[in-house]
Design a protein around this motif. Structure first.
Motif, short mmCIF file in Angstrom:
data_model
loop_
_atom_site.label_atom_id
_atom_site.label_comp_id
_atom_site.label_asym_id
_atom_site.label_seq_id
_atom_site.Cartn_x
_atom_site.Cartn_y
_atom_site.Cartn_z
N LEU A 259 70.21 -72.98 86.64
CA LEU A 259 71.61 -72.90 86.05
C LEU A 259 72.39 -71.75 86.51
CD1 LEU A 259 70.55 -74.02 82.51
CD2 LEU A 259 71.32 -75.40 84.19
N ILE A 260 71.74 -70.97 87.29
CA ILE A 260 72.49 -69.65 87.35
C ILE A 260 73.79 -69.83 88.39
CG2 ILE A 260 72.45 -67.47 88.53
CD1 ILE A 260 69.65 -67.10 87.74
N PRO A 261 73.66 -70.69 89.15
CA PRO A 261 74.88 -70.93 90.04
C PRO A 261 76.08 -71.59 89.49
CG PRO A 261 72.86 -71.67 91.22
CD PRO A 261 72.50 -71.21 89.87
N VAL A 262 75.80 -72.31 88.41
CA VAL A 262 76.79 -73.24 87.64
C VAL A 262 77.12 -72.50 86.33
CG1 VAL A 262 76.18 -75.36 89.08
CG2 VAL A 262 75.11 -74.81 86.96
N ALA A 263 76.46 -71.44 85.91
CA ALA A 263 76.84 -70.97 84.49
C ALA A 263 77.98 -69.90 84.48
CB ALA A 263 75.51 -70.21 84.09
N LYS A 264 78.46 -69.77 83.49
CA LYS A 264 79.47 -68.88 83.14
C LYS A 264 79.08 -67.69 82.69
CE LYS A 264 83.34 -72.13 83.07
NZ LYS A 264 84.58 -72.74 81.99
N ARG A 265 78.09 -67.90 81.80
CA ARG A 265 77.49 -66.62 81.12
C ARG A 265 76.45 -67.21 80.35
NH1 ARG A 265 81.92 -67.50 77.95
NH2 ARG A 265 81.41 -68.31 75.78
N PHE A 266 75.34 -66.29 80.01
CA PHE A 266 74.31 -66.55 79.10
C PHE A 266 74.43 -65.89 77.70
CE2 PHE A 266 72.77 -67.55 83.52
CZ PHE A 266 72.01 -68.75 83.09
N THR A 267 74.20 -66.50 76.65
CA THR A 267 74.36 -66.01 75.49
C THR A 267 73.04 -65.75 74.78
OG1 THR A 267 76.60 -66.69 74.93
CG2 THR A 267 75.27 -65.99 73.19
N ILE A 268 72.43 -64.53 74.65
CA ILE A 268 71.08 -64.32 74.32
C ILE A 268 70.97 -64.04 72.72
CG2 ILE A 268 68.91 -63.23 74.62
CD1 ILE A 268 69.92 -62.48 77.31
N SER A 269 69.95 -64.72 71.85
CA SER A 269 69.98 -64.39 70.40
C SER A 269 68.29 -64.02 70.43
CB SER A 269 70.08 -65.47 69.55
OG SER A 269 71.51 -65.97 69.62
N LEU A 270 68.23 -62.63 69.73
CA LEU A 270 66.97 -62.16 69.86
C LEU A 270 66.79 -62.10 68.16
CD1 LEU A 270 66.97 -59.46 72.44
CD2 LEU A 270 66.23 -61.58 72.69
N LEU A 271 65.57 -62.75 67.74
CA LEU A 271 65.54 -62.52 66.17
C LEU A 271 64.59 -61.39 65.98
CD1 LEU A 271 65.98 -65.58 66.54
CD2 LEU A 271 64.26 -65.98 64.89
N GLY A 272 64.07 -60.64 66.85
CA GLY A 272 63.08 -59.55 66.79
C GLY A 272 62.08 -59.14 67.41
N THR A 273 61.27 -58.08 67.72
CA THR A 273 60.17 -57.90 68.25
C THR A 273 59.10 -59.02 67.95
OG1 THR A 273 60.62 -55.52 68.64
CG2 THR A 273 58.46 -56.43 69.07
N GLY A 274 58.56 -59.61 68.87
CA GLY A 274 57.69 -60.72 69.04
C GLY A 274 57.97 -61.97 68.30
N MET A 275 59.32 -62.12 68.08
CA MET A 275 59.85 -63.18 67.39
C MET A 275 60.66 -64.13 68.37
SD MET A 275 59.36 -62.61 63.90
CE MET A 275 60.44 -63.31 63.17
#
Length: 546
Positions: A328-344
């Motif tokens: 997906l990297i060549p066709v993606a505009k950006r990546f949105t990352i959601s982290l719930l917490g350490t080990g989550m």
């Protein structure tokens, strides 16, 4: 849990020098759901479908080394070793050589007799791998047609990764017919190879075929019925994902080249010792930094600035599952990352323009959605009356997709009540939370009601919590903060021991912090979900409000 499907024929892809026609066959047992259109962006769709396929076949569980051949060799050698030992004692060398020659002849004769069987068996397994590999792994993918988009959902083989591909209708230049709903589609392994033939210069049609839903008085032989016996863990895992999406998270955007740098580093390095985590260092107004352990290589994402309000550090494991996003990297505009917490759990949303791809990863590769992380336990738990729940569900079904605030205003209900009702339907498999657009969607996981009572208690902790309530072994103190947070404390008597759990619940009825004096919390914190004493405290508070 057994699922039964009926398809009118097979999904097919027709390739010609100038066009590609994709016709997906839906389950005719379910409510009629169909769609027909022509793709506007071919390459992006091909790469997104390929990434979804990578989710389906992903299995990074530890596989012990196959020692079958060694054990067979050792069994054959055992006679030789025993004979060698006896030779030293009795001096019967000539007799031993004669027996060895006889054994060797018998082995050759056995192989000659069994050779045709081994050859046929090998050809059969190769045929299954080539023709029906996907059917071994998972339930047929789920496709949902909504007024604003259609989307696919699937789970990985090891149940640690969730994939969702959403396609806005701007993705299509022509839409001929459309009927909202959810269905399973007939999907086979060879379709992946056919997807690779999609090109920009070829006219590509996309159809969820409605023909099978027409009334048939003859031609029943054209239909095929499929029965799949799935473990409860697969179904429960699907229900867990949406609950995890509703939890508080630290969210930021990454440039596609930053994701490329992550994967480039992982390709060049092979971890041979612990720890094997990615450590996100997030400071407001500064570039996102990621440290790859155990080498402590730091990648500075100079194109990606963290816009949060608090400085924090989050560690996640199972990072090699990120290779699912590589195409997906060549066709993606950006990546949105959601982290719930350490080990989550963590979620990675690829913005593909008129499409979006959501990859959900559990805390560890071995920590799947179903056994270790019971995140439905931390979802909004405001209890609502059955009539109120049905009112909310009916209102959501009118538009198929809507956010909690809009539903609350339209129905003149408290937001917490609406969230509680939506949470109940999410856990029953009748709705899903769309992390990309922050809305709830109607999505019936099966045509028949799921056995909620059977799926309700994913583990003994939640069942134990209800037993504490029934035995009146829970005392409770509560206080509300000025910011709308709720603090619960009290005691839970388990046999002769009293435990003292404390919980902090945010304004959306979600568990934000918690502690307990029990051994389960001491060993696991919240990495495996709340302990039974925390749950008992929360259930007691919910029942007192009614």
């Amino acid at each position: 849990m057994q699922f039964q499907y009926k398809y009118h024929g097979n999904t097919a892809i027709a390739n010609t020098p100038t066009s590609v026609g994709m016709s997906f066959v839906p389950d005719v047992y379910r409510q009629p759901t169909f769609f027909a259109g022509k793709l506007r962006k071919h390459i992006a769709f091909r790469e997104a479908m390929s990434a979804l396929h990578d989710v389906v076949i992903a299995d990074l569980r530890y596989t012990p080394k196959d020692r079958t051949a060694y054990k067979a060799w050792a069994a054959e050698q055992e006679d030789i070793w025993l004979a060698d030992m006896m030779e030293e004692a009795s001096g019967v060398n000539a007799q031993i050589q004669e027996i060895r020659a006889e054994l060797e002849g018998l082995r050759k004769e056995k192989y000659t007799v069994m050779e045709s069987f081994y050859t046929a068996q090998n050809k059969y397994f190769k045929y299954l791998y080539r023709k029906n590999y996907i059917a071994w792994l998972v339930l047929d993918p789920v496709i949902t047609v909504h007024p604003d988009e259609l989307f696919f959902e699937c789970f990985s083989r090891d149940e640690s990764s969730y994939g969702k591909l959403g396609c806005d209708y701007d993705m299509f230049k022509e839409i001929h017919e459309c009927e909202c709903g959810t269905t399973n589609i007939d999907y086979s392994a060879h379709l992946y190879n056919e997807f690779q033939k999609i090109r920009e210069y070829k006219e590509t049609g996309f159809i969820v075929d409605p023909i099978g839903f027409s009334v048939q008085t003859t031609g029943e032989s054209d239909y095929k019925e499929v029965k799949i016996d799935l473990p409860d863990s697969w179904v429960r895992g699907f229900l867990q994902v949406s609950s995890a999406m509703t939890l508080p998270a630290r969210t930021f955007d990454l440039h596609p080249m930053d994701m490329y740098n992550f994967l480039f580093l992982l390709k060049r390095q092979k971890e041979k010792e612990s720890p094997r985590s990615m450590r996100y260092i997030l400071k407001p107004g500064e570039p996102v930094k990621v440290v790859f352990e155990p080498w402590n290589h730091e990648v500075v994402c100079s194109r990606s600035i963290y816009k949060g309000n608090e400085e924090t550090e989050v560690r996640v494991w199972g990072r090699r599952r990120l290779f699912i996003l590589e195409r997906l990297i060549p066709v993606a505009k950006r990546f949105t990352i959601s982290l719930l917490g350490t080990g989550m759990p963590s979620f990675y949303i690829a913005d593909l323009g008129d499409m979006n791809f959501t990859l959900g990863l559990s805390g560890w590769t071995a920590n799947d959605w179903t056994r270790m992380g019971n995140f439905d336990l931390m979802a909004p738990r405001a209890e609502t009356e059955p009539m109120t729940q049905q009112t909310v569900y009916t209102a959501l079904r009118e538009n198929w997709v809507e956010d909690a605030d809009s539903l609350s205003n339209r129905l003149n209900l408290d937001r917490k009540t609406v969230l509680g009702a939506l949470s109940a339907f999410t856990q029953a498999g009748r709705a899903i939370f769309d992390l990309n657009k922050k809305v709830f969607r109607i999505r019936e996981l099966s045509r028949e009601a799921l056995p909620v009572d059977r799926l309700r208690f994913a583990n003994e902790r939640e069942a134990s919590a209800n037993h504490f309530i029934d035995r009146k072994a829970v005392t409770l103190k509560s206080s509300t903060g000025t910011d709308g947070t709720l603090r619960l404390s009290g005691t839970v008597k388990d046999k002769k021991t009293k435990y003292k759990p404390e919980l902090l619940i945010d304004s959306d009825e979600r568990l934000a912090q918690a502690t307990c004096t029990c051994n389960f919390y001491t060993q696991n914190k919240l990495y495996k979900g709340p302990c039974e004493h925390m749950l008992a405290l929360r259930i007691r508070h919910s029942r007192e409000k009614v």
